[in-house]
Design a protein around this motif. Structure first.
Motif, PDB file in Angstrom:
ATOM      1  N   ASP A 208      46.497  43.842  54.377  1.00 18.38           N
ATOM      2  CA  ASP A 208      47.897  43.707  54.785  1.00 18.38           C
ATOM      3  C   ASP A 208      48.347  44.876  55.659  1.00 18.38           C
ATOM      4  OD1 ASP A 208      48.053  41.356  53.405  1.00 18.38           O
ATOM      5  OD2 ASP A 208      48.987  42.225  51.612  1.00 18.38           O
ATOM      6  N   LYS A 209      47.709  46.034  55.476  1.00 19.81           N
ATOM      7  CA  LYS A 209      48.063  47.205  56.289  1.00 19.81           C
ATOM      8  C   LYS A 209      47.386  47.197  57.650  1.00 19.81           C
ATOM      9  CE  LYS A 209      50.511  49.096  52.985  1.00 19.81           C
ATOM     10  NZ  LYS A 209      51.975  49.286  53.113  1.00 19.81           N
ATOM     11  N   MET A 210      46.408  46.327  57.846  1.00 17.18           N
ATOM     12  CA  MET A 210      45.682  46.272  59.110  1.00 17.18           C
ATOM     13  C   MET A 210      46.461  45.434  60.115  1.00 17.18           C
ATOM     14  SD  MET A 210      42.994  48.092  58.773  1.00 17.18           S
ATOM     15  CE  MET A 210      41.916  48.786  57.531  1.00 17.18           C
ATOM     16  N   ASP A 211      47.532  46.033  60.646  1.00 19.28           N
ATOM     17  CA  ASP A 211      48.346  45.339  61.639  1.00 19.28           C
ATOM     18  C   ASP A 211      48.266  46.093  62.963  1.00 19.28           C
ATOM     19  OD1 ASP A 211      49.741  47.607  61.008  1.00 19.28           O
ATOM     20  OD2 ASP A 211      51.382  46.574  60.001  1.00 19.28           O
ATOM     21  N   GLY A 212      49.177  45.799  63.849  1.00 13.18           N
ATOM     22  CA  GLY A 212      49.169  46.428  65.168  1.00 13.18           C
ATOM     23  C   GLY A 212      49.475  47.907  65.151  1.00 13.18           C
ATOM     24  N   PHE A 213      50.036  48.402  64.048  1.00 16.65           N
ATOM     25  CA  PHE A 213      50.363  49.821  63.983  1.00 16.65           C
ATOM     26  C   PHE A 213      49.118  50.688  63.758  1.00 16.65           C
ATOM     27  CE2 PHE A 213      54.368  47.723  62.859  1.00 16.65           C
ATOM     28  CZ  PHE A 213      55.240  48.392  63.701  1.00 16.65           C
ATOM     29  N   VAL A 214      48.020  50.115  63.284  1.00 18.93           N
ATOM     30  CA  VAL A 214      46.802  50.903  63.090  1.00 18.93           C
ATOM     31  C   VAL A 214      46.230  51.376  64.429  1.00 18.93           C
ATOM     32  CG1 VAL A 214      44.429  50.818  62.245  1.00 18.93           C
ATOM     33  CG2 VAL A 214      46.280  49.838  60.878  1.00 18.93           C
ATOM     34  N   PRO A 215      45.967  50.490  65.408  1.00 22.22           N
ATOM     35  CA  PRO A 215      45.520  51.007  66.713  1.00 22.22           C
ATOM     36  C   PRO A 215      46.594  51.836  67.412  1.00 22.22           C
ATOM     37  CG  PRO A 215      45.914  48.634  66.817  1.00 22.22           C
ATOM     38  CD  PRO A 215      45.973  49.017  65.380  1.00 22.22           C
ATOM     39  N   ALA A 216      47.872  51.550  67.123  1.00 21.59           N
ATOM     40  CA  ALA A 216      48.932  52.357  67.723  1.00 21.59           C
ATOM     41  C   ALA A 216      48.886  53.789  67.211  1.00 21.59           C
ATOM     42  CB  ALA A 216      50.293  51.722  67.430  1.00 21.59           C
ATOM     43  N   HIS A 217      48.630  53.948  65.889  1.00 24.00           N
ATOM     44  CA  HIS A 217      48.481  55.292  65.326  1.00 24.00           C
ATOM     45  C   HIS A 217      47.294  56.021  65.964  1.00 24.00           C
ATOM     46  CE1 HIS A 217      51.413  54.464  62.160  1.00 24.00           C
ATOM     47  NE2 HIS A 217      51.312  55.730  61.809  1.00 24.00           N
TER      48      HIS A 217
END
Length: 499
Positions: A208-217
């Motif tokens: 559930d945490k693997m969204d678009g914010f991971v590559p953004a981070h």
């Protein structure tokens, strides 16, 4: 240029000449657009020799700055086009004035007039504004972002002077979907890495945490590393922000995350991997030869393509050596940089909250793109101003504007939602922050005041004892004063060099 530097330049020139004469063929000297430093390109006339960079910066080259060789080619791409831009702008205004009928819509005309005013200002700035420290891919690119910075700061000032209701409703003129309260969202929740109660997918919390914010981070910290150019400062900012999220999760719900989301997903995986890749890129940029030829002076097509790709890499490179413990001025400057970085990070979340912008809105992404383009210039200007205030007598224009923008954003947050900002921090968290600030204050006093005076005193005592052992009289006032001055200076220099 000092005498030692001129001697080194002469030695470098002789060695470069030896390289050129001992090369087996012209093809070995020209390799896909790269030229041996100091070697002329055989495919160009003799007068088009590769020369060192003659800009103002080359006259004050630091030992952390690489040498640049450029054949001096000045094509149409690099020439000023002030008259051309003025002619095109005038033609557009004449067309709108004489040939286009003005709509009878006040709101539309207001928006159109504001956009036209901004475009005229951008045209002026791109052609006439002062150049910054970066020149690639083109100086006009960085002048454009300087003007965008001015426009964004003026927009923030306008929002700051509105009432809370009017400021939020003004956002509807940018996007009609804005100006409405954000829906409540559930953050944190179940923090089990392995959920035995979910038979379908026990690791659903991780996925559930693997969204678009991971590559953004990851991408964000990769770019921040290229800006700061220091592993320790990047890691300190990364860890400090996680502590800020812990401390402020009672104010913003989206700061409430699971422990493994803070320290594994963010610090180790996303931020850590981004910092690692950024440091590897910095190492490559510091080792890369900065030797430039005009595109038409390169004989091979492969060399031309390579030259076009390298147009989007830096023209030269400066290795940042912050050395925060060397003196009080640099220590306070590094603390200020870390503070402003953390404040800008917090503004990202608080602005979305007080202006009612959903995290996925394009304005949030545009703000991040804006800081990506202006942050690197600002950090270079801050480093130049801090590293050599005699040469850079004032803070750079982009750094000044970025600092003003960061402060203005924070003031908007304070004005638009003071109740959230003033929510009391839990007592044990406040104790931890006060203890940290106290430790920093005590270390500053010890490092730059107590230890320095003690070292100077010990150095003077040691020097006087040496004089007595050698049978010299230390009673002469002039000699005694010179010895104290010499020991003081050398001791401080030794301390700075070892740190």
């Amino acid at each position: 240029m000092t005498k030692p530097e001129s001697k080194r330049s002469a030695v470098a020139a002789i060695s470069a000449a030896v390289k050129c004469t001992t090369a087996s063929s012209a093809a070995e000297r020209v390799n896909n657009g790269s030229v041996e430093p100091g070697c002329p390109d055989p495919s160009t006339p003799t007068k088009a020799k590769v020369t060192k960079q003659t800009s103002r910066e080359s006259l004050h080259r630091r030992n952390t700055e690489c040498e640049v060789y450029d054949d001096g080619t000045n094509t149409f791409f690099w020439r000023a086009h002030t008259v051309t831009v003025l002619f095109i702008l005038t033609c557009a205004l004449v067309y709108i004035t004489l040939l286009e009928e003005t709509p009878q819509d006040t709101t539309y005309n207001t928006k159109r007039g504001i956009v036209a005013s901004i475009l005229v200002f951008l045209c002026f700035g791109v052609t006439q504004a002062k150049d910054g420290p970066f020149t690639r891919p083109h100086p006009a690119y960085w002048r454009f972002w300087l003007c965008v910075t001015v426009v964004y700061e003026l927009f923030l000032i306008f929002i700051l002077f509105q009432t809370v209701h009017d400021g939020r409703q003004f956002m509807k003129y940018i996007d009609p979907k804005l100006g409405v309260p954000l829906p409540e969202r559930d953050y944190g929740g179940n923090c089990l890495i392995y959920d035995p109660g979910n038979n379908t997918d026990p690791f659903h919390n991780i996925w559930d945490k693997m969204d678009g914010f991971v590559p953004a981070h990851f991408l964000g910290w990769y770019i921040k590393t290229l800006m700061i150019r220091d592993w320790w400062m990047c890691m300190i900012i990364s860890v400090m922000f996680e502590f800020l999220e812990y401390s402020l999760e009672h104010q913003l719900p989206n700061f409430s995350e699971c422990w493994w989301d803070h320290w594994i997903m963010d610090v180790l995986v996303c931020n850590g991997l981004g910092i690692y890749c950024g440091m590897k890129t910095l190492a490559w940029l510091s080792m890369k030869p900065y030797q430039w030829q005009g595109l038409w002076n390169i004989p091979t097509y492969k060399g031309k393509i390579k030259r076009i790709a390298f147009q989007f890499t830096p023209y030269s490179w400066v290795k940042f050596e912050w050395k925060p413990a060397s003196n009080l001025r640099r220590w306070l400057a590094v603390l200020g940089i870390i503070f402003m970085f953390l404040l800008a990070e917090l503004n990202t979340f608080y602005l979305k909250f007080v202006l009612w912008m959903p995290p996925e809105h394009y304005l949030v992404l545009l703000r991040l793109v804006f800081f990506v383009n202006v942050g690197g210039v600002a950090m270079r200007e801050i480093y130049d101003f801090m590293d050599d205030p005699k040469f850079h007598k004032k803070l750079g224009q982009q750094a000044w504007l970025v600092a003003a923008i960061t402060v203005t954003e924070f003031l908007i947050v304070v004005k638009y939602d003071p109740n959230t900002i003033m929510l009391p921090i839990p007592f044990f968290i406040m104790e931890c922050w006060l203890l940290g600030i106290l430790l920093i204050f005590i270390w500053t006093l010890w490092r730059f005041f107590i230890r320095q005076k003690w070292t100077i005193k010990q150095g003077v005592h040691w020097d006087m004892a040496t004089l007595y052992q050698k049978g010299q009289s230390p009673d002469l006032p002039q000699f005694h004063f010179l010895q104290i001055w010499f020991v003081t200076k050398t001791q401080i220099a030794d301390i700075q060099s070892t740190n």
